[in-house]
Structures are given as C-alpha cells and as structure tokens.
Design a protein around this motif. Structure first.
Motif, PDB file in Angstrom:
ATOM      1  N   PHE A  74     -77.142  17.500  89.112  1.00  0.00           N
ATOM      2  CA  PHE A  74     -77.451  16.083  89.064  1.00  0.00           C
ATOM      3  C   PHE A  74     -78.876  15.852  88.572  1.00  0.00           C
ATOM      4  O   PHE A  74     -79.157  14.929  87.823  1.00  0.00           O
ATOM      5  N   ILE A  75     -79.754  16.739  89.014  1.00  0.00           N
ATOM      6  CA  ILE A  75     -81.163  16.536  88.697  1.00  0.00           C
ATOM      7  C   ILE A  75     -81.430  16.686  87.201  1.00  0.00           C
ATOM      8  O   ILE A  75     -82.300  16.017  86.642  1.00  0.00           O
ATOM      9  N   VAL A  76     -80.633  17.518  86.529  1.00  0.00           N
ATOM     10  CA  VAL A  76     -80.786  17.704  85.085  1.00  0.00           C
ATOM     11  C   VAL A  76     -80.758  16.349  84.369  1.00  0.00           C
ATOM     12  O   VAL A  76     -81.550  16.084  83.465  1.00  0.00           O
ATOM     13  N   PHE A  77     -79.849  15.482  84.823  1.00  0.00           N
ATOM     14  CA  PHE A  77     -79.753  14.175  84.188  1.00  0.00           C
ATOM     15  C   PHE A  77     -81.033  13.364  84.361  1.00  0.00           C
ATOM     16  O   PHE A  77     -81.437  12.630  83.469  1.00  0.00           O
ATOM     17  N   LEU A  78     -81.668  13.535  85.536  1.00  0.00           N
ATOM     18  CA  LEU A  78     -82.926  12.809  85.764  1.00  0.00           C
ATOM     19  C   LEU A  78     -83.978  13.232  84.747  1.00  0.00           C
ATOM     20  O   LEU A  78     -84.744  12.415  84.257  1.00  0.00           O
ATOM     21  N   TRP A  79     -83.981  14.535  84.412  1.00  0.00           N
ATOM     22  CA  TRP A  79     -84.967  15.030  83.451  1.00  0.00           C
ATOM     23  C   TRP A  79     -84.749  14.426  82.058  1.00  0.00           C
ATOM     24  O   TRP A  79     -85.658  14.397  81.239  1.00  0.00           O
ATOM     25  N   LEU A  80     -83.551  13.947  81.770  1.00  0.00           N
ATOM     26  CA  LEU A  80     -83.303  13.316  80.471  1.00  0.00           C
ATOM     27  C   LEU A  80     -83.984  11.952  80.374  1.00  0.00           C
ATOM     28  O   LEU A  80     -84.315  11.497  79.287  1.00  0.00           O
ATOM     29  N   PHE A  81     -84.149  11.305  81.525  1.00  0.00           N
ATOM     30  CA  PHE A  81     -84.661   9.928  81.481  1.00  0.00           C
ATOM     31  C   PHE A  81     -86.058   9.761  82.069  1.00  0.00           C
ATOM     32  O   PHE A  81     -86.902   9.088  81.495  1.00  0.00           O
ATOM     33  N   LEU A  82     -86.295  10.379  83.240  1.00  0.00           N
ATOM     34  CA  LEU A  82     -87.523  10.098  83.968  1.00  0.00           C
ATOM     35  C   LEU A  82     -88.812  10.357  83.198  1.00  0.00           C
ATOM     36  O   LEU A  82     -89.742   9.545  83.266  1.00  0.00           O
ATOM     37  N   PRO A  83     -88.913  11.467  82.443  1.00  0.00           N
ATOM     38  CA  PRO A  83     -90.192  11.729  81.749  1.00  0.00           C
ATOM     39  C   PRO A  83     -90.582  10.578  80.818  1.00  0.00           C
ATOM     40  O   PRO A  83     -91.758  10.356  80.565  1.00  0.00           O
ATOM     41  N   PHE A  84     -89.583   9.820  80.351  1.00  0.00           N
ATOM     42  CA  PHE A  84     -89.874   8.744  79.398  1.00  0.00           C
ATOM     43  C   PHE A  84     -90.041   7.398  80.081  1.00  0.00           C
ATOM     44  O   PHE A  84     -90.221   6.383  79.440  1.00  0.00           O
ATOM     45  N   SER A  85     -89.930   7.408  81.420  1.00  0.00           N
ATOM     46  CA  SER A  85     -89.806   6.130  82.107  1.00  0.00           C
ATOM     47  C   SER A  85     -91.122   5.586  82.635  1.00  0.00           C
ATOM     48  O   SER A  85     -91.161   4.486  83.161  1.00  0.00           O
ATOM     49  N   ARG A  86     -92.195   6.377  82.519  1.00  0.00           N
ATOM     50  CA  ARG A  86     -93.439   5.926  83.143  1.00  0.00           C
ATOM     51  C   ARG A  86     -94.526   5.712  82.095  1.00  0.00           C
ATOM     52  O   ARG A  86     -94.628   6.498  81.158  1.00  0.00           O
ATOM     53  N   PRO A  87     -95.341   4.698  82.245  1.00  0.00           N
ATOM     54  CA  PRO A  87     -96.501   4.553  81.357  1.00  0.00           C
ATOM     55  C   PRO A  87     -97.529   5.614  81.715  1.00  0.00           C
ATOM     56  O   PRO A  87     -97.600   6.034  82.876  1.00  0.00           O
ATOM     57  N   GLY A  88     -98.314   6.085  80.753  1.00  0.00           N
ATOM     58  CA  GLY A  88     -99.359   7.071  81.063  1.00  0.00           C
ATOM     59  C   GLY A  88     -99.708   7.881  79.833  1.00  0.00           C
ATOM     60  O   GLY A  88     -99.428   7.475  78.708  1.00  0.00           O
ATOM     61  N   ASP A  89    -100.348   9.052  80.052  1.00  0.00           N
ATOM     62  CA  ASP A  89    -100.762   9.894  78.933  1.00  0.00           C
ATOM     63  C   ASP A  89     -99.544  10.419  78.196  1.00  0.00           C
ATOM     64  O   ASP A  89     -98.690  11.074  78.792  1.00  0.00           O
ATOM     65  N   PRO A  90     -99.458  10.157  76.879  1.00  0.00           N
ATOM     66  CA  PRO A  90     -98.308  10.666  76.135  1.00  0.00           C
ATOM     67  C   PRO A  90     -98.381  12.174  75.989  1.00  0.00           C
ATOM     68  O   PRO A  90     -99.467  12.740  75.830  1.00  0.00           O
ATOM     69  N   VAL A  91     -97.244  12.838  76.078  1.00  0.00           N
ATOM     70  CA  VAL A  91     -97.193  14.291  75.895  1.00  0.00           C
ATOM     71  C   VAL A  91     -96.458  14.616  74.600  1.00  0.00           C
ATOM     72  O   VAL A  91     -96.949  15.349  73.765  1.00  0.00           O
TER      73      VAL A  91
END
Ligand SMILES: Nc1ncnc2c1ncn2[C@@H]1O[C@H](COP(=O)(O)OP(=O)(O)O)[C@@H](O)[C@H]1O
Ligand SMILES: [Mg+2]
Lengths: 256, 233
Positions: A74-91
C-alpha cells in the motif's frame, strides 16, 4: 479447509510468555503514539523500537517479511504521489510535477512509522492466539462489547473464508474457469451475493450454538493469568520507548 | 406428580414468508426416556428442536421446562442448562481454537472455575474416547471427529436431557457403533432425530414421527416397555 493462519503464535520469547493484558496495553500505547508522530527523527525512533520488539519476540523471518510486504504494497502507492504533494525545495521534476525534500521526508515518515507500528503490533499481539487476546482485552477492562465485537469479527471472517472456499470449489468442480467474460462476472456476482447470505446464516448458527452452551456475553478462559515481573518489565520498556519517541518529536531532534 | 423435563404444547410455527412448518405440535420428554424422532427431509424436525431450545420463537403455543413456561431469553438460559442440543452441522458448534477450550466453554459459562472446567472437559473427552485430542485444533478435525467433539461440548454441560439432530451423519460404521455404545451407557433422557433405523433401534425405545406439520407417536419396531431393545438403561 481454509483457515486463518497464525504464524507468529507458536514461539518462545519473553514476549510470548508475558501477560496478554499487558501486551494489549503496550500495543495500544505504542501504536497510538507511533501513528501520531510527524517528524522524521521520531518516525525513525518508532521504526527502531518496532525492530527491537520484533527481535525480542524472535519472529520467524519469512512470515514477518511476507506481512511487511503486504503493508508496504500500500505504501508504494503513497510514494507515487506524496513526494510531489508538498511545497518546498525542489529535488527533481517529472513533467509538470516537482518532487520536494519536504514531500520525500513526508513519505519517509509514513513509511517508517507504519512499518515500526506493524512490527511492534505483530510482536505484541500476533504472538498470542486470538482467544487469549480476547481474555487479555477483558482483563484490562476494555469494554465487553468491544471484546465481543473483536472476537466475533475474527470468528466470522473465518466463516466467510470457509464459505467462499466451498463455493469456489463447487464452481471449479463444474468446470468454471475465470475469463474476461460476462459469464465470469455474473458468476462472481452470484458467488459474492451467496457468500453474504450464507455467511449470515452460518454466523447465526454459531451464535445459537454459543447460546446453547450458556453464553451470556462474557468470555471466560481456561488460562488464568498471573502478573509476573516480566510483565512489568515489558510495560516499563514500552513506556520508555514511547517517552523517547514523544521527546524526539517534541524537541525536534535533528537527524541530518 | 413428576413433570416431564420439557414439553411442547400446541406449538405452531411459520418461517417468515414461508408456509406452515408445524401446526398444533404436542410433545414431552420425561426423565430417563429415550425417544426417536423420524420424518422426511424438510418435515420440520430441526425446526422443532430449535423451538425447544428457544432459538426460534413459536408463533403460538408454549414451551415448558419442568413446571415452568419458558417465555423470555432469560427463561431459556435456564432450560439450556438442563437440555443440550447437538446441532445438525457440527462445524458450527465449535468456535474455540483448541478442543479442550471448546469443551470447557460451557462449564465456564455455568460458573465453574478454570480448574473444574478443565477437569470436566478431560473427563468427557475420555468418556467419548477422545483422550489425547485436548490440544488439537478444532477446525482441522475430520467430520466424524468434529461430531464427537461437539457431543463432548454438549455433555460437558451435564444436561438432564440430550437433543441430538442427526448425530450419525458423516460417521463411518465403526464410529456409529461407538456413538451408539456411548449413548446407551449415558443415563440421561434423549430425543434423537435420525434416518438411521438401526442406530435408533439400538439407542432409543420410543418412536415419534414428524409429518403433516405435527408429531405422531408410532407403534413401531421398538419395544413397548420403554427400554431400548439392545441395551439397558
Ligand atoms: N431459515 C428458514 N427460512 C425459511 N424456511 C426454512 C428455514 N429453515 C427451514 N425452512 C423450511 O422449513 C421446513 C422444515 O425444515 P427443517 O426443520 O430443517 O426440516 P428437517 O430438519 O425435518 O429436515 C423445510 O420446508 C424448510 O425448507
Ligand atoms: Mg434437520
């Protein structure tokens, strides 16, 4: 016959030997705090504490990995979305989406704390048969209704599993092969409908059988538990872990 | 005057949205009596047993336990201490992880201490030739073994009367003989539903049959003096 396996129950460790009620309390305490942490350092603490529980319960490696595999599915799916969901330093960016450090940390926090909590709960709760857990929940004065709900859920999931197995076998015996066809979907719809009806009926019968044997709402158990030194030790260790996790969270201990 | 252990008086029963299943049924079981109940599939035998136990509420009529009429769930709790039902589907009667826990479940509910309950459970298992099954996982037993363990769970309540719903289903011939021996030895009243005439001949003394929505006494193959033909009470 299908049944729910309890791969962690048979084992020998300090945790296996300790009082079910204490274990229920420790698991509740730990998972509550574990689920609430928001900082990376606290999440790491949760994960490490979970690992320590798992090691001291001497959980069988293979079964444990299998369980973690499902959780992380289930957590794999979170990794598809969460990294892009927050404002901050772009990687890095993928098309119009930008992954940020904050987003990645957020996903890591969730991953670490869920794994930590699953490890701890598996070590504390899955290491006892369900009946003991019911008795344990009762012994620490959790409401009777809750204990009953819990035990029946377990028993009835079992019933549903059995009924589903039976019907699937009956369908297979008559040459049913799942395909991508209307016939297949209709058969599955029937199976599901019948599953509900039959499980309901059988659950009713189990309930009647319990009534016939004098059940009045309270579960008794053959095992009477005495509180031992080891139980207090477990509670103390869990409290220390929980205290450490809260401290890490509150004082925003920096890891990097 | 001594009362029957339980009796049904003018019982009517209709399943919701169904036809009449029982109409004006009268029946009683006295202490020490061993009674057979026969009848076609769907004639209403299981329904009648469930009415006796208070699991189904009759649309009309009375269920009596000794001298008292059973009305509320609380009344029936009393009855269930004195009357044990072996279900047609033994699977559903077992719900604890191990055999010993399942057998001890009843005694514990009756207020026995864990030690007493364990003793009773062991005794009953031994009686049924199931010593050594204590720690076996209940749902992994064979059909016949499950039936015997279910019987053990009922006997552990130390009832005055046993109500057995098709006890010989899925038993092999040798198991069936063993069960007949066991039941002959037991000094409790019995109502046995079965299609197995040889088994009934050995275990019971009186025959009733269920047809046309009611229960009739049969003048039958059984001896008339109230004792089973092959074994002593
Ligand atoms: N839950 C139910 N709902 C509606 N009808 C039922 C239900 N259970 C049984 N019946 C009907 O009641 C009749 C008597 O059933 P039952 O008492 O199980 O018969 P027996 O045990 O003698 O074979 C049958 O016609 C059956 O179809
Ligand atoms: Mg029947």
């Amino acid at each position: 016959m299908q049944h729910i396996s309890e791969p962690f129950v048979s084992g020998e460790s300090l945790i296996h030997a300790s009082h079910p009620g204490f274990r229920v309390v420790c698991a509740l305490l730990f998972s509550l705090v574990g689920a609430l942490v928001l900082t990376l350092s606290a999440a790491i603490a949760v994960f490490i504490a979970g690992l320590i529980f798992a090691i001291s319960a001497r959980l069988p490696m293979l079964s444990l990995l299998k369980r973690l595999f499902f959780v992380n599915g289930f957590i794999v799916f979170l990794w598809l979305f969460l990294p892009f969901s927050r404002p901050g330093d772009p990687v890095f960016s993928v098309g119009p989406f930008t992954a940020t450090t904050e987003g990645i940390i957020y996903a890591a926090v969730i991953t670490l704390k869920s794994n930590g909590v699953v490890l701890a709960v598996t070590s504390l709760l899955s290491t006892m048969p369900i009946q003991l857990m019911g008795a344990g929940m009762q012994s620490v004065r959790l409401p009777d209704k809750l204990c009953r709900l819990f035990l029946f859920t377990w028993r009835y999931v079992h019933v549903m599993g059995e009924e589903f197995g039976k019907m699937k076998r009956a369908a297979t015996m008559r040459g049913f092969v799942p395909r991508n066809s209307i016939m297949t979907y209709r058969t599955y719809a029937w199976l599901m409908g019948m599953l509900l009806v039959r499980s309901w009926d059988r659950a009713q019968v189990v309930w009647q059988a319990m009534l016939c044997r004098g059940f009045t709402g309270k579960f008794h158990t053959l095992n009477s538990f005495r509180v031992k030194g080891g139980d207090w030790l477990l509670l103390a260790v869990t409290t220390i872990f929980v205290g450490a996790i809260i401290a890490t969270e509150l004082f925003k201990v920096e890891v990097f | 005057m001594s009362f029957p252990i339980f009796s049904l008086r003018d019982i009517n029963f209709v399943y919701p949205g169904g036809n009449d299943v029982l109409k004006g049924v009268n029946f009683e079981l006295k202490a020490g009596e061993k009674v057979a109940l026969t009848g076609h599939n769907g004639s209403g035998k299981t329904t009648m047993l469930h009415i006796i136990m208070g699991l189904l509420k009759p649309t009309a009529g009375q269920v009596m336990f000794k001298d008292r009429e059973m009305k509320t769930e609380k009344d029936f709790r009393e009855l269930r201490k004195g009357v044990g039902l072996l279900f047609q589907q033994a699977d559903d009667q077992l719900f604890c992880p191990t055999v010993i826990e399942d057998v001890a479940f009843g005694p514990l509910n009756l207020g026995k201490s864990p030690d007493e309950a364990r003793e009773i459970a062991k005794y009953v298992l031994c009686l049924l030739g199931l010593s050594g099954y204590e720690e076996r996982v209940a749902y992994r037993l064979s059909g016949g073994e499950k039936k015997l363990v279910s019987l053990a769970t009922v006997l552990a309540m130390q009832p005055e009367a046993l109500v057995l719903d098709e006890p010989t289903n899925d038993l092999d011939p040798s198991m069936r003989d063993r069960l007949a021996d066991i039941l002959c030895e037991l000094d409790v009243a019995m109502l046995v539903v079965s299609h197995d005439l040889n088994f009934l001949k050995r275990v019971t003394a009186l025959e009733y049959s269920c047809h046309d929505q009611a229960i009739y006494k049969e003048a039958s193959i059984f001896r008339s003096d109230g004792t089973p033909s092959d074994c002593k009470l």
